[in-house]
Scaffold this active site. Structure first.
Site, PDB file in Angstrom:
ATOM      1  N   GLU A 136     123.219  11.927  63.442  1.00 53.27           N
ATOM      2  CA  GLU A 136     123.348  10.465  63.397  1.00 53.27           C
ATOM      3  C   GLU A 136     124.044  10.051  62.103  1.00 53.27           C
ATOM      4  OE1 GLU A 136     121.704   8.318  61.224  1.00 53.27           O
ATOM      5  OE2 GLU A 136     120.329   9.694  60.211  1.00 53.27           O
ATOM      6  N   LEU A 148     123.903   6.535  61.023  1.00 51.55           N
ATOM      7  CA  LEU A 148     123.546   5.119  60.975  1.00 51.55           C
ATOM      8  C   LEU A 148     123.474   4.612  59.539  1.00 51.55           C
ATOM      9  CD1 LEU A 148     120.731   4.770  63.649  1.00 51.55           C
ATOM     10  CD2 LEU A 148     123.204   4.903  63.938  1.00 51.55           C
ATOM     11  N   ARG A 149     124.003   3.406  59.345  1.00 50.93           N
ATOM     12  CA  ARG A 149     123.834   2.705  58.081  1.00 50.93           C
ATOM     13  C   ARG A 149     122.784   1.627  58.288  1.00 50.93           C
ATOM     14  NH1 ARG A 149     129.434   0.097  57.642  1.00 50.93           N
ATOM     15  NH2 ARG A 149     129.003  -0.023  59.895  1.00 50.93           N
ATOM     16  N   ASN A 169     126.980  12.611  53.348  1.00 49.20           N
ATOM     17  CA  ASN A 169     126.099  11.955  52.388  1.00 49.20           C
ATOM     18  C   ASN A 169     126.334  12.455  50.969  1.00 49.20           C
ATOM     19  OD1 ASN A 169     124.943  10.224  54.186  1.00 49.20           O
ATOM     20  ND2 ASN A 169     122.982  11.275  54.328  1.00 49.20           N
ATOM     21  N   LEU A 215     132.570   2.038  45.264  1.00 51.19           N
ATOM     22  CA  LEU A 215     132.983   2.087  43.863  1.00 51.19           C
ATOM     23  C   LEU A 215     132.421   0.899  43.081  1.00 51.19           C
ATOM     24  CD1 LEU A 215     136.702   3.332  43.856  1.00 51.19           C
ATOM     25  CD2 LEU A 215     134.648   4.580  43.193  1.00 51.19           C
ATOM     26  N   CYS A 220     117.616   8.502  52.927  1.00 53.56           N
ATOM     27  CA  CYS A 220     118.599   9.509  53.341  1.00 53.56           C
ATOM     28  C   CYS A 220     119.306  10.189  52.177  1.00 53.56           C
ATOM     29  CB  CYS A 220     119.624   8.874  54.277  1.00 53.56           C
ATOM     30  SG  CYS A 220     118.978   8.488  55.916  1.00 53.56           S
TER      31      CYS A 220
END
Length: 447
Positions: free
Chosen positions: A159, A161-162, A219, A261, A271
């Protein structure tokens, strides 16, 4: 005959995936071992805040007036095994207590509970973030313990997902990655994701190890980018530079890009921190630890930002102890559009100041209940104005839109002192200065 889908684990990932699969037209059954959670979902309520999720859920949960009825929930593994053709494992993989490694016990328990009931052809699809090599081991376990034998197959579909965008990311993913060992598994997953693929979402077919590595690699890259700009903020502090202008300038380079940034107090949540640590631990087990030693520094830079914010606050208060000082903290969640306070940099900073004697009052649009459970000794206010009332300094630590739209002049009327520290570099300095505030942001000592 249309595929039927089950989702095992109905937390943040599972509840979203189940509702999205129903939205895509499938008959879906969600399972959890916590009866209270299942009862809540049956009422069309979600156990967390995620924009659009409750509305999506209520469109499909059986028994709710006007719903499609395509989504049901149970606590019975035998029921989901009999119901589904494709079973998605969406359980948690937290960091082991006292270790960097990933705790696989929830995944292993879910598979152990499901496998004995798989008597016919079925595809079990892991979505949880796991150490590379896990899928091989779990596939062998499934083949050995499912009565269907080789007809009960495993695939891995990470997955991406945010939080705050989970519904969008599930229904319209920027990519779909599937680790498979057979044409049949690939065909079934293409059928599951036919709608987003038809809309243009890339469908990437890999082996098990590559599919497992994609999420942790992504990530790790994002964590590296965030910590890079935070390291540059440290240099800007020492050299009287402006990290916001630095980020703007390098962001115009297409090879670098502008996203991730914004210097600040660093990343948190459920996560990124645990995933990069588990990645390091697994690389060590594989004898490839030197390849990821840079992630230790990434983690260190990230955690150091929290301490730097505490010291910046101390400086703003004159450099002495916090004892008796009133500190307002705007933000408790690790990011906006979520109620998730797991490893929240904002709460960590608030907690450190509180432990050093400061009188800390926190306000967050959605995370108050979870923050109170995690840090019950902090003070909490019902509004930003109440949090700021009488404060000697205000800390902006989660970049909620509500905070960007605050009336700086009105807030100044209730503050004890008009001093604001922007821990997210998200506020407009000129707006606050015009209202009489002393504005200071990380990595921008002269801005």
């Amino acid at each position: 005959m249309a595929l039927k889908i089950t989702v095992i684990g109905t937390g943040y990932l599972g509840a979203t995936h189940a509702a999205a699969m129903a939205e895509l037209g499938f008959e879906v059954m969600g399972l959890d071992v916590v009866p209270e959670k299942i009862e809540m979902l049956r009422r069309g309520e979600v156990p967390m805040y995620e924009p659009g999720l409750e509305e999506l859920l209520r469109r499909h949960v059986a028994g709710i007036e006007g719903s499609s009825g395509r989504l049901r929930f149970t606590t019975d593994f035998a029921e989901v095994a009999a119901f589904g053709d494709v079973h998605f494992l969406c359980v948690n993989t937290p960091q082991k207590h006292g270790e960097y490694a990933c705790d696989m016990s929830y995944v292993e328990s879910a598979l152990a509970s499901l496998a004995p009931h798989l008597r016919g052809s079925a595809l079990v699809v892991g979505k949880s973030t796991v150490p590379v090599g896990s899928a091989d081991r779990l596939a062998a376990y499934l083949a050995e313990h499912a009565p269907a034998g080789g007809d009960a197959e495993l695939a891995w579909n990470p997955e991406f997902l945010r939080e705050g965008f989970a519904v969008q990311d599930t229904l319209h993913p920027d990519r779909i990655v599937v680790g498979v060992r057979s044409d049949r598994a690939e065909k079934l997953l293409r059928e599951v994701y036919a709608t987003p693929v038809g809309e243009g979402s890339p469908f990437v077919v890999t082996d098990f190890p590559t599919a497992e590595l994609v999420k942790t690699s992504a990530n790790s890259f994002l964590a590296t980018k965030i910590s890079f700009i935070n390291a540059m903020a440290e240099v800007c502090e020492a050299a009287d530079g402006d990290v916001a202008k630095l980020a703007e300038a390098i962001g115009y380079d297409d090879r670098i890009g502008k996203k991730f940034l914004r210097a600040g107090i660093g990343f948190g949540g459920g996560c990124l921190p645990k995933d990069i640590r588990a990645f390091m631990a697994r690389a060590g087990e594989l004898g490839a630890d030197q390849a990821l030693t840079f992630l230790r520094e990434i983690d260190s830079i990230n955690m150091r930002q929290r301490g730097r914010m505490v010291e910046l606050t101390r400086e703003a208060l004159g450099g002495g102890p916090f004892l008796g000082k009133r500190v307002a903290v705007l933000g408790a969640t690790f990011k906006p559009d979520s109620d998730d306070v797991r490893d929240s940099p904002a709460l960590n900073v608030a907690g450190q100041i509180h432990l050093q004697g400061g009188q800390v009052t926190v306000y967050d649009p959605k995370g108050m209940a979870n923050a109170r459970r995690l840090f019950p000794t902090l003070g909490y206010a019902e509004t930003a104005t109440d949090a700021v009332r009488g404060a000697d300094v205000v800390l902006h630590l989660t970049e909620w839109r509500e905070f960007r739209e605050l009336d700086a002049a009105a807030l100044g009327e209730v503050a004890g002192a008009r001093v604001i520290l922007d821990g997210r570099n998200a506020l407009d300095p000129e707006v606050w200065r015009r209202a009489g505030w002393t504005y200071r942001a990380m990595g921008r000592p002269t801005a």
